[in-house]
Enzyme design. Structure first.
Site, PDB file in Angstrom:
ATOM      1  N   LYS A  58      34.663  28.709  33.652  1.00  0.00           N
ATOM      2  CA  LYS A  58      36.420  28.521  34.186  1.00  0.00           C
ATOM      3  C   LYS A  58      36.089  27.543  35.468  1.00  0.00           C
ATOM      4  CE  LYS A  58      38.771  31.144  31.214  1.00  0.00           C
ATOM      5  NZ  LYS A  58      40.112  31.665  31.449  1.00  0.00           N
ATOM      6  N   GLY A  70      47.762  32.642  48.857  1.00  0.00           N
ATOM      7  CA  GLY A  70      47.858  32.582  50.355  1.00  0.00           C
ATOM      8  C   GLY A  70      48.764  33.224  51.591  1.00  0.00           C
ATOM      9  N   ASP A 100      43.622  28.023  47.401  1.00  0.00           N
ATOM     10  CA  ASP A 100      42.548  27.832  48.726  1.00  0.00           C
ATOM     11  C   ASP A 100      41.740  28.305  47.986  1.00  0.00           C
ATOM     12  OD1 ASP A 100      40.553  26.502  49.534  1.00  0.00           O
ATOM     13  OD2 ASP A 100      41.390  26.537  51.803  1.00  0.00           O
ATOM     14  N   MET A 101      40.364  28.094  46.752  1.00  0.00           N
ATOM     15  CA  MET A 101      39.648  28.953  45.882  1.00  0.00           C
ATOM     16  C   MET A 101      38.275  27.752  45.224  1.00  0.00           C
ATOM     17  SD  MET A 101      40.974  29.034  42.021  1.00  0.00           S
ATOM     18  CE  MET A 101      39.567  28.498  41.349  1.00  0.00           C
ATOM     19  N   HIS A 131      30.975  17.515  55.783  1.00  0.00           N
ATOM     20  CA  HIS A 131      32.032  18.746  55.059  1.00  0.00           C
ATOM     21  C   HIS A 131      33.732  18.834  55.663  1.00  0.00           C
ATOM     22  CE1 HIS A 131      32.829  23.198  55.588  1.00  0.00           C
ATOM     23  NE2 HIS A 131      31.736  23.302  54.891  1.00  0.00           N
TER      24      HIS A 131
END
Length: 354
Positions: free
Chosen positions: A229, A310, A178-179, A119
């Protein structure tokens, strides 16, 4: 409602670094801690210091190495593949993104992969490294195969996040996307389970395929993608991060909290040198206009203003840098117990607790 506390971000980072440094090299401890505290500053609490105890337990169980032996498997002028050899994801990723940036500044663009990793925290941590050097940054990673493809009841995907960061000028906050490709990160469910409370019913399904608001049942079940998606993006991210790099992928990836074996994740980083397309100042002028088109547009009813990707997170960061990082009391107490376990007392570091 859970009790909240605020702590100084610098003190929090020093404390976490000292705790990690009891078991891993200081340089690695510093990188991991910086990534975790940055996540909390930006409001991504599921990827913040709540991970300290989780990471250390995995290390103690022999699922993460105490020192990252990063080796270079393959390299060209514009690409590289690193093997983290089951080391710390944040440390391997900083090294990999720096390689991508340096290669891009010499050759125009670069892509670097990492395999057999763990991670790596928040994805934007790495793309912003590129933006700081006048490059467009790209980063992806795969994760535990606990998300179902759209329309399926069987998990074969992680939430597999993706990030882009674009510089807009010296001293200015970059545009940062950032998704997660899921409706939520699994870390948010883990955090909800730690501090108590329900979760939205579109985050996960039980192991029997039913929607649930119970975080404990959700952790036993599977995550839901962000529609078709999100499902499609997760598959592409898995291919780039893991199929291409030689890491474990899809349903082959062990679960972080349940499976007693290393995850051997894959990461993928990219950097594009803007000057290989046009002078940097010309790009910044064009970006200024692009930003203004969005933020100066008339908001619809119910919205005060329109933000760039952001921007909201950076506002949270500025506020928390000034007022302190907001943590749940449960996570603060967990940090206290973890520190004590490693001979590091939190009261010696955290002087501001509101």
């Amino acid at each position: 409602m859970n009790e909240l506390v605020k702590v100084d971000s610098k003190e929090l980072r020093k404390f976490c670094t000292e705790v990690f440094a009891q078991s891993i090299p200081y340089e690695e401890a510093d990188v991991v801690s910086d990534n975790l505290v940055e996540a909390d500053l930006l409001g991504f609490h599921s990827h913040g210091v709540c991970k300290v105890a989780d990471y250390l337990k995995r290390m103690e169980d022999g699922l993460i190495e105490r020192k990252t032996d990063l080796t270079l498997d393959k390299e060209t002028l514009t690409t590289a593949v690193y093997n983290a050899n089951n080391g710390w994801g944040q440390y391997a990723s900083v090294k990999a993104m720096n390689t991508a940036i340096n290669k891009a500044l010499k050759s125009g663009s670069s892509f670097v992969g990492v395999r057999d990793s763990n991670h790596f925290g928040i994805t934007s941590y790495y793309t912003k490294m590129a933006a700081e050097k006048g490059c467009i940054g790209i980063a992806t990673t795969n994760a535990s195969g606990l998300m179902v493809p759209f329309g399926s009841k069987e998990p074969s995907l992680g939430t597999n996040p993706i990030s882009f960061a674009v510089p807009v000028g010296e001293g200015k906050t970059p545009v940062v996307l950032d998704m997660s490709t899921g409706n939520t990160a699994r870390g948010k469910i883990t955090l909800a389970n730690k501090i108590g409370g329900e979760i939205p019913d579109d985050w996960a399904i039980t192991k029997d395929g039913e929607r649930t608001t119970d975080p404990a049942k959700a952790l036993e079940g599977y995550l839901l993608p962000m529609g078709p998606k999100g499902s499609g993006l997760a598959i592409i991210v898995d291919i780039l991060s893991s199929v291409l790099t030689g890491a474990l992928f899809g349903s082959n990836v062990p679960r972080m909290y349940e499976d007693p074996e290393p995850q051997r994740l894959g990461h993928f980083f990219g950097a594009i040198d803007i000057t290989s397309f046009m002078p940097l100042e010309d790009f910044y002028k064009r970006m200024e206009e692009r930003v203004e088109q969005t933020v100066n547009s008339e908001p619809m009813e119910g919205f005060e203003r329109v933000y760039m990707p952001g921007e909201l997170e950076e506002e949270k960061k500025r506020k928390q840098l000034k007022e302190g990082v907001q943590l749940s009391n449960e996570i603060y107490e967990e940090l206290k117990r973890t520190g004590h376990q490693y001979g590091v007392e939190i009261d010696e570091f955290i002087k501001m607790k509101v």
